[in-house]
Design a protein around this motif. Structure first.
Motif, PDB file in Angstrom:
ATOM      1  N   GLU A  74       3.411  15.880  40.250  1.00 32.02           N
ATOM      2  CA  GLU A  74       4.565  15.420  41.017  1.00 32.02           C
ATOM      3  C   GLU A  74       4.865  13.960  40.711  1.00 32.02           C
ATOM      4  O   GLU A  74       3.999  13.217  40.212  1.00 32.02           O
ATOM      5  N   VAL A  75       6.076  13.553  41.028  1.00 33.70           N
ATOM      6  CA  VAL A  75       6.463  12.156  40.845  1.00 33.70           C
ATOM      7  C   VAL A  75       5.480  11.238  41.564  1.00 33.70           C
ATOM      8  O   VAL A  75       5.087  11.501  42.706  1.00 33.70           O
ATOM      9  N   GLY A  76       5.066  10.188  40.870  1.00 33.46           N
ATOM     10  CA  GLY A  76       4.105   9.251  41.418  1.00 33.46           C
ATOM     11  C   GLY A  76       2.662   9.618  41.165  1.00 33.46           C
ATOM     12  O   GLY A  76       1.757   8.826  41.473  1.00 33.46           O
ATOM     13  N   GLY A  77       2.442  10.785  40.612  1.00 36.98           N
ATOM     14  CA  GLY A  77       1.081  11.242  40.357  1.00 36.98           C
ATOM     15  C   GLY A  77       0.498  10.669  39.074  1.00 36.98           C
ATOM     16  O   GLY A  77       1.120   9.842  38.390  1.00 36.98           O
ATOM     17  N   SER A  78      -0.710  11.123  38.758  1.00 40.36           N
ATOM     18  CA  SER A  78      -1.438  10.619  37.598  1.00 40.36           C
ATOM     19  C   SER A  78      -1.992  11.769  36.770  1.00 40.36           C
ATOM     20  O   SER A  78      -2.268  12.856  37.294  1.00 40.36           O
ATOM     21  N   LEU A  79      -2.146  11.505  35.498  1.00 40.94           N
ATOM     22  CA  LEU A  79      -2.817  12.408  34.574  1.00 40.94           C
ATOM     23  C   LEU A  79      -3.599  11.580  33.573  1.00 40.94           C
ATOM     24  O   LEU A  79      -3.241  10.425  33.295  1.00 40.94           O
ATOM     25  N   ARG A  80      -4.634  12.168  33.043  1.00 38.97           N
ATOM     26  CA  ARG A  80      -5.421  11.507  31.998  1.00 38.97           C
ATOM     27  C   ARG A  80      -5.501  12.448  30.802  1.00 38.97           C
ATOM     28  O   ARG A  80      -6.042  13.548  30.915  1.00 38.97           O
ATOM     29  N   LEU A  81      -4.965  11.993  29.693  1.00 36.28           N
ATOM     30  CA  LEU A  81      -5.005  12.760  28.466  1.00 36.28           C
ATOM     31  C   LEU A  81      -6.190  12.329  27.614  1.00 36.28           C
ATOM     32  O   LEU A  81      -6.567  11.153  27.610  1.00 36.28           O
ATOM     33  N   SER A  82      -6.744  13.283  26.888  1.00 34.18           N
ATOM     34  CA  SER A  82      -7.840  12.996  25.972  1.00 34.18           C
ATOM     35  C   SER A  82      -7.461  13.446  24.575  1.00 34.18           C
ATOM     36  O   SER A  82      -6.788  14.461  24.397  1.00 34.18           O
ATOM     37  N   CYS A  83      -7.908  12.677  23.599  1.00 37.53           N
ATOM     38  CA  CYS A  83      -7.684  12.996  22.190  1.00 37.53           C
ATOM     39  C   CYS A  83      -9.013  12.885  21.480  1.00 37.53           C
ATOM     40  O   CYS A  83      -9.634  11.820  21.493  1.00 37.53           O
ATOM     41  N   SER A  84      -9.427  13.971  20.854  1.00 37.85           N
ATOM     42  CA  SER A  84     -10.719  13.971  20.179  1.00 37.85           C
ATOM     43  C   SER A  84     -10.514  14.314  18.707  1.00 37.85           C
ATOM     44  O   SER A  84      -9.825  15.281  18.380  1.00 37.85           O
ATOM     45  N   ALA A  85     -11.123  13.500  17.843  1.00 44.55           N
ATOM     46  CA  ALA A  85     -11.034  13.722  16.405  1.00 44.55           C
ATOM     47  C   ALA A  85     -12.374  14.209  15.882  1.00 44.55           C
ATOM     48  O   ALA A  85     -13.414  13.640  16.214  1.00 44.55           O
ATOM     49  N   SER A  86     -12.348  15.228  15.062  1.00 45.12           N
ATOM     50  CA  SER A  86     -13.566  15.744  14.446  1.00 45.12           C
ATOM     51  C   SER A  86     -13.331  15.878  12.945  1.00 45.12           C
ATOM     52  O   SER A  86     -12.214  15.769  12.460  1.00 45.12           O
ATOM     53  N   GLY A  87     -14.429  16.089  12.221  1.00 43.14           N
ATOM     54  CA  GLY A  87     -14.319  16.288  10.782  1.00 43.14           C
ATOM     55  C   GLY A  87     -14.548  15.033   9.962  1.00 43.14           C
ATOM     56  O   GLY A  87     -14.385  15.038   8.743  1.00 43.14           O
ATOM     57  N   THR A  88     -14.925  13.956  10.623  1.00 41.49           N
ATOM     58  CA  THR A  88     -15.247  12.727   9.918  1.00 41.49           C
ATOM     59  C   THR A  88     -16.371  12.017  10.638  1.00 41.49           C
ATOM     60  O   THR A  88     -16.462  12.084  11.866  1.00 41.49           O
ATOM     61  N   THR A  89     -17.228  11.339   9.864  1.00 43.67           N
ATOM     62  CA  THR A  89     -18.290  10.549  10.462  1.00 43.67           C
ATOM     63  C   THR A  89     -17.904   9.077  10.540  1.00 43.67           C
ATOM     64  O   THR A  89     -18.640   8.267  11.075  1.00 43.67           O
ATOM     65  N   ARG A  90     -16.735   8.755  10.018  1.00 43.08           N
ATOM     66  CA  ARG A  90     -16.275   7.369  10.027  1.00 43.08           C
ATOM     67  C   ARG A  90     -15.408   7.094  11.240  1.00 43.08           C
ATOM     68  O   ARG A  90     -14.823   7.998  11.820  1.00 43.08           O
ATOM     69  N   ASP A  91     -15.345   5.829  11.614  1.00 46.38           N
ATOM     70  CA  ASP A  91     -14.448   5.437  12.706  1.00 46.38           C
ATOM     71  C   ASP A  91     -13.005   5.498  12.215  1.00 46.38           C
ATOM     72  O   ASP A  91     -12.690   5.059  11.098  1.00 46.38           O
ATOM     73  N   LEU A  92     -12.150   6.037  13.060  1.00 47.32           N
ATOM     74  CA  LEU A  92     -10.731   6.054  12.724  1.00 47.32           C
ATOM     75  C   LEU A  92     -10.180   4.634  12.717  1.00 47.32           C
ATOM     76  O   LEU A  92     -10.607   3.785  13.491  1.00 47.32           O
ATOM     77  N   ASP A  93      -9.242   4.392  11.835  1.00 52.13           N
ATOM     78  CA  ASP A  93      -8.674   3.049  11.714  1.00 52.13           C
ATOM     79  C   ASP A  93      -7.580   2.783  12.741  1.00 52.13           C
ATOM     80  O   ASP A  93      -7.324   1.629  13.086  1.00 52.13           O
ATOM     81  N   ALA A  94      -6.930   3.788  13.182  1.00 57.05           N
ATOM     82  CA  ALA A  94      -5.906   3.651  14.224  1.00 57.05           C
ATOM     83  C   ALA A  94      -5.813   4.973  14.952  1.00 57.05           C
ATOM     84  O   ALA A  94      -6.049   6.036  14.377  1.00 57.05           O
ATOM     85  N   ILE A  95      -5.500   4.907  16.227  1.00 60.83           N
ATOM     86  CA  ILE A  95      -5.315   6.117  17.017  1.00 60.83           C
ATOM     87  C   ILE A  95      -4.334   5.816  18.123  1.00 60.83           C
ATOM     88  O   ILE A  95      -4.352   4.720  18.698  1.00 60.83           O
ATOM     89  N   GLY A  96      -3.463   6.758  18.407  1.00 61.22           N
ATOM     90  CA  GLY A  96      -2.464   6.486  19.422  1.00 61.22           C
ATOM     91  C   GLY A  96      -1.797   7.744  19.928  1.00 61.22           C
ATOM     92  O   GLY A  96      -2.038   8.846  19.435  1.00 61.22           O
ATOM     93  N   TRP A  97      -0.963   7.533  20.939  1.00 60.06           N
ATOM     94  CA  TRP A  97      -0.250   8.625  21.593  1.00 60.06           C
ATOM     95  C   TRP A  97       1.253   8.486  21.364  1.00 60.06           C
ATOM     96  O   TRP A  97       1.808   7.397  21.501  1.00 60.06           O
ATOM     97  N   TYR A  98       1.866   9.597  21.041  1.00 60.89           N
ATOM     98  CA  TYR A  98       3.311   9.690  20.912  1.00 60.89           C
ATOM     99  C   TYR A  98       3.789  10.794  21.854  1.00 60.89           C
ATOM    100  O   TYR A  98       2.998  11.615  22.303  1.00 60.89           O
ATOM    101  N   ARG A  99       5.082  10.796  22.127  1.00 61.33           N
ATOM    102  CA  ARG A  99       5.637  11.876  22.944  1.00 61.33           C
ATOM    103  C   ARG A  99       7.018  12.257  22.433  1.00 61.33           C
ATOM    104  O   ARG A  99       7.711  11.443  21.820  1.00 61.33           O
ATOM    105  N   GLN A 100       7.373  13.488  22.709  1.00 65.95           N
ATOM    106  CA  GLN A 100       8.687  13.976  22.325  1.00 65.95           C
ATOM    107  C   GLN A 100       9.253  14.822  23.453  1.00 65.95           C
ATOM    108  O   GLN A 100       8.683  15.857  23.793  1.00 65.95           O
ATOM    109  N   ALA A 101      10.347  14.349  24.009  1.00 65.31           N
ATOM    110  CA  ALA A 101      11.050  15.100  25.047  1.00 65.31           C
ATOM    111  C   ALA A 101      12.097  15.987  24.393  1.00 65.31           C
ATOM    112  O   ALA A 101      12.536  15.713  23.272  1.00 65.31           O
TER     113      ALA A 101
END
Length: 128
Positions: free
Chosen positions: A13-40
């Motif tokens: 509902e309006v005013g509420g909260s959510l927490r999104l998670s993003c998990s990367a697998s398939g590499t043992t190295r640290d990712l150089d950049a990570i971020g969130w995009y959205r498309q309405a």
């Protein structure tokens, strides 16, 4: 091959909260950049929040002071805490990551090449 999986979307509902998670697998190295995009619906995909290659954070003006991006120590999991949600936040949220490589598909890149990876997205719907 790096795989990106998002989770945490849903209906709120309006005013509420959510927490999104993003998990990367398939590499043992640290990712150089990570971020969130959205498309309405009917709109272009836009950056919401992200960690840049230099390690700083970047936010869209529309989410500043409401959304917070964080990442764990491994740098391959990122979170998006979304507070005070409004109907304009309704969209599919995608996680995007970058990894700098020297070799890719048999080609050597002496200065490296950034590969990007996208998740399939998670729906966030804010009801008024």
């Amino acid at each position: 091959q790096v795989q990106i999986v998002e989770s945490g979307g849903g209906l709120v509902e309006v005013g509420g909260s959510l927490r999104l998670s993003c998990s990367a697998s398939g590499t043992t190295r640290d990712l150089d950049a990570i971020g969130w995009y959205r498309q309405a619906p009917g709109k272009q995909r836009e950056l919401v929040a992200g960690f840049t290659r230099e390690g700083s954070t970047d936010y869209a003006d529309s989410v500043k002071n409401r959304f917070t991006i964080s990442r764990d120590a491994s740098k391959n999991t990122a979170y998006l805490q979304m507070d005070n949600l409004n109907p304009e936040d309704t969209a599919v949220y995608y996680c995007r990551a970058e990894l700098l490589v020297s070799f890719h598909r048999g080609t050597y890149y002496p200065e490296g090449r950034y590969l990007e990876y996208w998740g399939r997205g998670t729906q966030v719907t804010v009801s008024s």
